[in-house]
Write a protein that holds these residues in place. Sequence first.
Motif, mmCIF file in Angstrom:
data_model
loop_
_atom_site.group_PDB
_atom_site.id
_atom_site.type_symbol
_atom_site.label_atom_id
_atom_site.label_comp_id
_atom_site.label_asym_id
_atom_site.label_seq_id
_atom_site.Cartn_x
_atom_site.Cartn_y
_atom_site.Cartn_z
ATOM 1 N N VAL A 88 15.261 -150.172 -10.176
ATOM 2 C CA VAL A 88 15.353 -149.157 -9.260
ATOM 3 C C VAL A 88 14.113 -148.479 -10.290
ATOM 4 N N GLU A 89 13.178 -147.479 -9.406
ATOM 5 C CA GLU A 89 12.600 -146.902 -9.700
ATOM 6 C C GLU A 89 12.528 -145.144 -9.592
ATOM 7 N N MET A 90 11.928 -144.590 -10.662
ATOM 8 C CA MET A 90 12.727 -143.424 -10.467
ATOM 9 C C MET A 90 11.190 -142.295 -11.006
ATOM 10 N N GLY A 91 10.855 -143.017 -11.058
ATOM 11 C CA GLY A 91 9.072 -142.525 -11.672
ATOM 12 C C GLY A 91 8.538 -141.621 -10.340
ATOM 13 N N GLN A 92 7.070 -140.992 -10.671
ATOM 14 C CA GLN A 92 6.385 -140.706 -10.093
ATOM 15 C C GLN A 92 4.547 -141.005 -10.792
ATOM 16 N N LEU A 93 3.803 -140.440 -9.647
ATOM 17 C CA LEU A 93 2.505 -140.436 -10.327
ATOM 18 C C LEU A 93 1.490 -141.801 -10.472
ATOM 19 N N ILE A 94 1.390 -142.493 -11.968
ATOM 20 C CA ILE A 94 1.132 -142.989 -11.801
ATOM 21 C C ILE A 94 1.935 -144.434 -13.150
ATOM 22 N N ALA A 95 2.153 -144.031 -14.032
ATOM 23 C CA ALA A 95 2.750 -144.707 -15.028
ATOM 24 C C ALA A 95 3.985 -145.895 -14.336
ATOM 25 N N GLY A 96 4.910 -144.843 -13.625
ATOM 26 C CA GLY A 96 6.158 -145.581 -14.096
ATOM 27 C C GLY A 96 6.275 -146.207 -12.466
ATOM 28 N N PRO A 97 5.205 -145.711 -11.508
ATOM 29 C CA PRO A 97 5.239 -146.636 -9.993
ATOM 30 C C PRO A 97 4.375 -148.040 -10.950
ATOM 31 N N PHE A 98 3.110 -147.646 -10.886
ATOM 32 C CA PHE A 98 2.240 -148.940 -11.606
ATOM 33 C C PHE A 98 3.116 -150.203 -11.972
ATOM 34 N N CYS A 99 4.242 -149.620 -13.196
ATOM 35 C CA CYS A 99 5.103 -150.751 -14.079
ATOM 36 C C CYS A 99 6.230 -151.100 -12.109
ATOM 37 N N ARG A 126 -15.109 -140.568 -20.037
ATOM 38 C CA ARG A 126 -13.206 -141.538 -19.111
ATOM 39 C C ARG A 126 -13.938 -142.296 -18.901
ATOM 40 N N MET A 127 -13.042 -142.952 -18.691
ATOM 41 C CA MET A 127 -13.602 -144.313 -17.637
ATOM 42 C C MET A 127 -13.050 -144.098 -16.215
ATOM 43 N N GLY A 128 -13.603 -144.583 -15.596
ATOM 44 C CA GLY A 128 -13.157 -144.329 -13.968
ATOM 45 C C GLY A 128 -12.325 -144.601 -13.226
ATOM 46 N N VAL A 129 -11.746 -144.974 -14.479
ATOM 47 C CA VAL A 129 -9.887 -145.596 -13.675
ATOM 48 C C VAL A 129 -9.144 -144.610 -14.590
ATOM 49 N N SER A 130 -7.602 -144.625 -13.992
ATOM 50 C CA SER A 130 -6.242 -144.423 -15.295
ATOM 51 C C SER A 130 -5.804 -145.075 -15.989
ATOM 52 N N ILE A 131 -7.045 -145.705 -17.242
ATOM 53 C CA ILE A 131 -6.168 -146.433 -18.384
ATOM 54 C C ILE A 131 -5.271 -146.414 -18.765
ATOM 55 N N GLY A 132 -4.472 -145.083 -19.751
ATOM 56 C CA GLY A 132 -3.968 -145.257 -20.569
ATOM 57 C C GLY A 132 -2.549 -145.110 -19.627
ATOM 58 N N ASP A 133 -2.734 -144.511 -18.433
ATOM 59 C CA ASP A 133 -1.292 -144.788 -17.394
ATOM 60 C C ASP A 133 -1.244 -146.672 -17.033
ATOM 61 N N SER A 134 -1.929 -147.204 -17.266
ATOM 62 C CA SER A 134 -1.903 -147.880 -16.687
ATOM 63 C C SER A 134 -1.453 -149.620 -17.796
ATOM 64 N N LEU A 135 -1.992 -148.768 -19.189
ATOM 65 C CA LEU A 135 -1.642 -150.435 -20.200
ATOM 66 C C LEU A 135 -0.661 -149.566 -20.343
ATOM 67 N N ALA A 136 -0.084 -148.406 -20.429
ATOM 68 C CA ALA A 136 1.420 -147.597 -20.293
ATOM 69 C C ALA A 136 2.027 -148.373 -19.562
ATOM 70 N N ALA A 137 1.649 -148.773 -18.612
ATOM 71 C CA ALA A 137 2.761 -148.903 -17.612
ATOM 72 C C ALA A 137 2.810 -150.985 -17.810
ATOM 73 N N THR A 138 1.435 -151.312 -18.043
ATOM 74 C CA THR A 138 2.097 -152.545 -18.110
ATOM 75 C C THR A 138 2.747 -153.006 -19.691
ATOM 76 N N TYR A 139 2.573 -152.090 -20.469
ATOM 77 C CA TYR A 139 3.349 -152.504 -21.936
ATOM 78 C C TYR A 139 4.316 -152.410 -21.434
ATOM 79 N N GLY A 140 4.947 -151.558 -20.495
ATOM 80 C CA GLY A 140 7.029 -150.798 -19.891
ATOM 81 C C GLY A 140 7.208 -152.083 -18.952
ATOM 82 N N CYS A 141 6.375 -152.828 -18.581
ATOM 83 C CA CYS A 141 6.636 -153.969 -17.907
ATOM 84 C C CYS A 141 7.055 -155.588 -19.034
ATOM 85 N N MET A 142 5.735 -155.714 -19.643
ATOM 86 C CA MET A 142 5.504 -156.538 -20.751
ATOM 87 C C MET A 142 7.110 -156.502 -21.155
#
Length: 413
Positions: A20-31, A178-194
């Motif tokens: 069940v995904e309750m997040g919004q924008l990037i970090a939660g949804p990418f996870c 900054r990078m041209g992508v949302s790397i902080g959100d994506s990293l946090a999501a990836t660690y959340g998935c892991m």
Amino acid sequence: MSVVQERLETPGPLAGIRVVEMGQLIAGPFCGQLLGDMGAEVIKIEPPARPGPDGKKVGGGDPMRVWGRGDYPLWWEVVARNKKAVSADLRVAEGQALARKLIATADILIENFRPGTLEKWGMSPEALHAVNPGLIIVRVSGYGQSGPYSDRAGFGGIGEAMGGWRAINGDPDRPASRMGVSIGDSLAATYGCMGALAALRHRDRTGEGQVVDSALYEAVLQVMESLVPEYVASGYVRERSGSVLPGIAPSNVYPCSDGEYLIGANQDTVFGRLCTAMGRPELAKDPRYIDHINRGKRQVELDDLISEWTKTLTVAELEALMIEHGVPAGKLYRPQDMIDDPHFQAREALIDVPHPRWGQVKMQNTFPKFSKTPGSVRRSAPATVGQDNESVYREALGLSDAELADLESRGII
């Protein structure tokens, strides 16, 4: 196909796992995207749309639904693939109760709200575990669930700054970039998935669920290599260094007569092969460039020397030489390069996903690849808010037609 049947028949290593995904924008949804790509059934809860002045429903849903360039909000099609969409107004007690019922059937819950929000809604980990002891709760936030900054608002860029990324990114004579992508959100999501995957392993052994606390700044900090140890040991502070890693040479993007090309030849034996390709094998034995330390000390002059040579070649000519001599190198890919590239095609790195609005959406495939239980894109992103209300709420929670109609009429879903 029923919800239960789909959970049993969905391919991928996480088949049978409900998220069940309750997040919004990037970090939660990418996870959620990552877990869905690996076969999990992902049910996304979004705020319901509300009647507008003309009676048509407007608003609601994850803001990612409208993120993109111009008239093409295609980011949603990637981050929401493999997901079902249900709606629930979490600001009211009935919407919260509906969410709790759904979470009671889940293996994993993902949320990236400001810390304390779940607790305010009566969904603290303790309350959720009292009903579903095996639940794994992935909480992604700017600063984590504890500590003096935990209740601050946070987003990807702040995590990148606090974690050390922004200070060293960019050219030394310009402000931090900054990078041209949302790397902080994506990293946090990836660690959340892991973390969720590791927690599933623990649950397999013990039956216990737990909280996975993924902070944006800590996810960034984890990939900052030896930045802190170097400072503590010697006082060395990494600064912005443009396109190079200080002391790692040669490793840069070099100009060609018709473009740019990346070469990474900092290892001794590889540098020797590059020198041979350049027609200057003696450089590999030159005391100025003979080893990693000396090349690092003369990084700028070595890059200048190589650039003078690469300028005389086209990208295709340089690539042929690098392949012939076994030097790690490659051109800088743009989207059309990826679409045309035979390696991308052979590995199906890009796929076409059918979509009712766009016809087909070309996007990245699921990664990593599994030899026995491959992941897949099984369904396109939900086109409308609450698209799957009927199937999920009816089949997973047993709500009747009358109950669904009542909830919808009162704006709860």
